[in-house]
Design a protein around this motif. Structure first.
Motif, mmCIF file in Angstrom:
data_model
loop_
_atom_site.group_PDB
_atom_site.id
_atom_site.type_symbol
_atom_site.label_atom_id
_atom_site.label_comp_id
_atom_site.label_asym_id
_atom_site.label_seq_id
_atom_site.Cartn_x
_atom_site.Cartn_y
_atom_site.Cartn_z
ATOM 1 N N LEU A 232 1.581 41.034 0.908
ATOM 2 C CA LEU A 232 2.535 40.880 -0.159
ATOM 3 C C LEU A 232 1.917 39.765 -0.979
ATOM 4 C CD1 LEU A 232 4.991 41.077 -1.603
ATOM 5 C CD2 LEU A 232 6.229 39.031 -0.357
ATOM 6 N N ILE A 233 1.674 40.065 -2.192
ATOM 7 C CA ILE A 233 0.731 39.157 -2.986
ATOM 8 C C ILE A 233 1.624 38.776 -4.075
ATOM 9 C CG2 ILE A 233 -1.364 39.148 -4.499
ATOM 10 C CD1 ILE A 233 -2.607 41.340 -2.781
ATOM 11 N N LEU A 234 1.865 37.156 -4.288
ATOM 12 C CA LEU A 234 2.650 36.910 -5.287
ATOM 13 C C LEU A 234 2.018 35.911 -6.106
ATOM 14 C CD1 LEU A 234 5.042 36.271 -2.126
ATOM 15 C CD2 LEU A 234 5.926 37.268 -4.107
ATOM 16 N N GLY A 235 2.793 35.843 -7.433
ATOM 17 C CA GLY A 235 2.239 34.914 -8.323
ATOM 18 C C GLY A 235 3.069 34.910 -9.409
ATOM 19 N N LYS A 236 2.853 34.532 -10.793
ATOM 20 C CA LYS A 236 3.557 34.594 -11.982
ATOM 21 C C LYS A 236 2.838 35.593 -12.814
ATOM 22 C CE LYS A 236 5.606 30.089 -11.637
ATOM 23 N NZ LYS A 236 6.188 28.587 -12.058
ATOM 24 N N ALA A 237 3.607 35.814 -13.881
ATOM 25 C CA ALA A 237 2.989 36.833 -14.925
ATOM 26 C C ALA A 237 1.638 36.638 -15.361
ATOM 27 C CB ALA A 237 4.038 37.044 -16.165
ATOM 28 N N GLU A 238 1.415 35.409 -15.665
ATOM 29 C CA GLU A 238 -0.029 34.984 -16.170
ATOM 30 C C GLU A 238 -1.062 35.011 -15.236
ATOM 31 O OE1 GLU A 238 2.406 31.181 -15.693
ATOM 32 O OE2 GLU A 238 2.751 33.081 -16.358
ATOM 33 N N THR A 239 -0.845 34.911 -14.054
ATOM 34 C CA THR A 239 -1.622 35.258 -12.783
ATOM 35 C C THR A 239 -2.195 36.568 -12.922
ATOM 36 O OG1 THR A 239 -0.646 33.440 -11.719
ATOM 37 C CG2 THR A 239 -2.061 34.748 -10.474
ATOM 38 N N PHE A 240 -1.287 37.591 -13.216
ATOM 39 C CA PHE A 240 -1.455 38.873 -13.141
ATOM 40 C C PHE A 240 -2.351 39.522 -14.400
ATOM 41 C CE2 PHE A 240 1.556 38.566 -9.388
ATOM 42 C CZ PHE A 240 0.684 38.799 -8.411
ATOM 43 N N GLN A 241 -2.119 38.900 -15.366
ATOM 44 C CA GLN A 241 -2.636 39.391 -16.511
ATOM 45 C C GLN A 241 -4.427 39.810 -16.615
ATOM 46 O OE1 GLN A 241 -1.817 36.659 -19.591
ATOM 47 N NE2 GLN A 241 0.347 37.156 -20.018
ATOM 48 N N GLU A 242 -4.354 40.875 -16.731
ATOM 49 C CA GLU A 242 -5.768 41.630 -16.976
ATOM 50 C C GLU A 242 -6.635 41.542 -15.411
ATOM 51 O OE1 GLU A 242 -8.057 39.257 -19.859
ATOM 52 O OE2 GLU A 242 -6.819 40.061 -21.328
#
Length: 272
Positions: A232-242
């Protein structure tokens, strides 16, 4: 559990994943542990996978540890390759096979059914959820095609380089590595995790296995549940951008309802 801990640990099994984090992480990606082949390596001669023991089958007069040692010895008979050799070969030369491919070729409806077969194979489901026929079908298919199934509850060797790359791509040259219970955490250079060695064999990493990777600024968490065939890989929206995480791993994005045992929930399509 306080807000700081929610940056470090996963939720209880029967709790929706994302709401449990209370905003610490808002997006979660379920990265499925890949099946794989290794050229020239036949799984039938390899000691590999989980040893399943049922306490109800414990022989009278034999201690649990002694029984486990005896069963391990029996499993080694006729096996020329030990688990660590398989892991090294997988990390060095393994060819990934995705769940979608296995589903299509072995006749499973979707990754939820395949997860059911895998969890059944390790006695990881209640009787009303287990499906021995699916588990046997999967085992037969893998044996016929010399395919190694994934393991549960660990960062798979074939995924380790990609996980290290994930933290690099999000700007982290150092990573906090932790064991399952948080008793041993170490801040290490990401370059250490990118080396060809198996993580469990590295003296610089936690003695009892790496179960969590945490960005020092708490913007990213990679975590493995002890009885699950995914990371499971977790973060916030900005972390996953691009980030294009689906290019690194096969898997799907959590909904607000997704739980650890998502095989019992409506199936979420795999990300493309």
């Amino acid at each position: 559990m306080d807000a700081v801990d929610r940056y470090r640990f996963g939720p209880p099994d029967d709790t929706p994943i994302l709401p449990w984090f209370g905003g610490a992480y808002t997006h979660g990606f379920v990265a499925l542990h890949p099946f794989f082949t290794v050229d020239g390596l036949d799984p039938t001669i390899c000691e590999y996978g989980t040893l399943i023991l049922s306490r109800a089958a414990l022989p009278n007069g034999l201690g649990l540890l002694e029984w486990g040692d005896d069963e391990e010895a029996k499993r080694r008979v006729g096996k020329d390759v030990d688990p660590e050799e398989v892991d090294r070969a997988a990390k060095r030369n393994g060819l990934r096979i995705g769940w979608q491919t296995i589903c299509r070729q072995a006749g499973f409806a979707d990754h939820c059914e395949l997860d059911q077969a895998l969890r059944t194979s390790i006695d990881g489901l209640r009787d009303d959820l287990a499906d021995a026929a699916k588990s046997d079908r999967l085992a037969s298919y893998c044996s016929l095609h010399r395919i190694f199934p994934p393991n549960e509850g660990r960062f798979e060797p074939l995924m380790q380089a990609s996980l290290a790359s994930l933290f690099r791509r999000t700007g982290h040259d150092r990573v906090i590595v932790g064991d399952e219970f948080g008793d041993n955490e170490r801040l290490v250079d990401a370059g250490l995790l990118e080396q060809g060695d198996l993580w469990d064999a590295m003296a610089e990493l936690p003695q009892y296995g790496v179960k969590r990777l945490i960005a020092p600024d708490r913007s990213l968490l990679a975590w493995v549940h002890w009885d699950s065939f995914y990371t499971l890989i977790l973060g916030k929206a900005e972390t996953f951008q691009e980030l294009e995480i689906a290019g690194l791993f096969e898997g799907f994005w959590c909904s607000d309802e997704t739980e650890t045992y998502w095989l019992t929930q409506p199936c979420i399509p795999l990300a493309e």
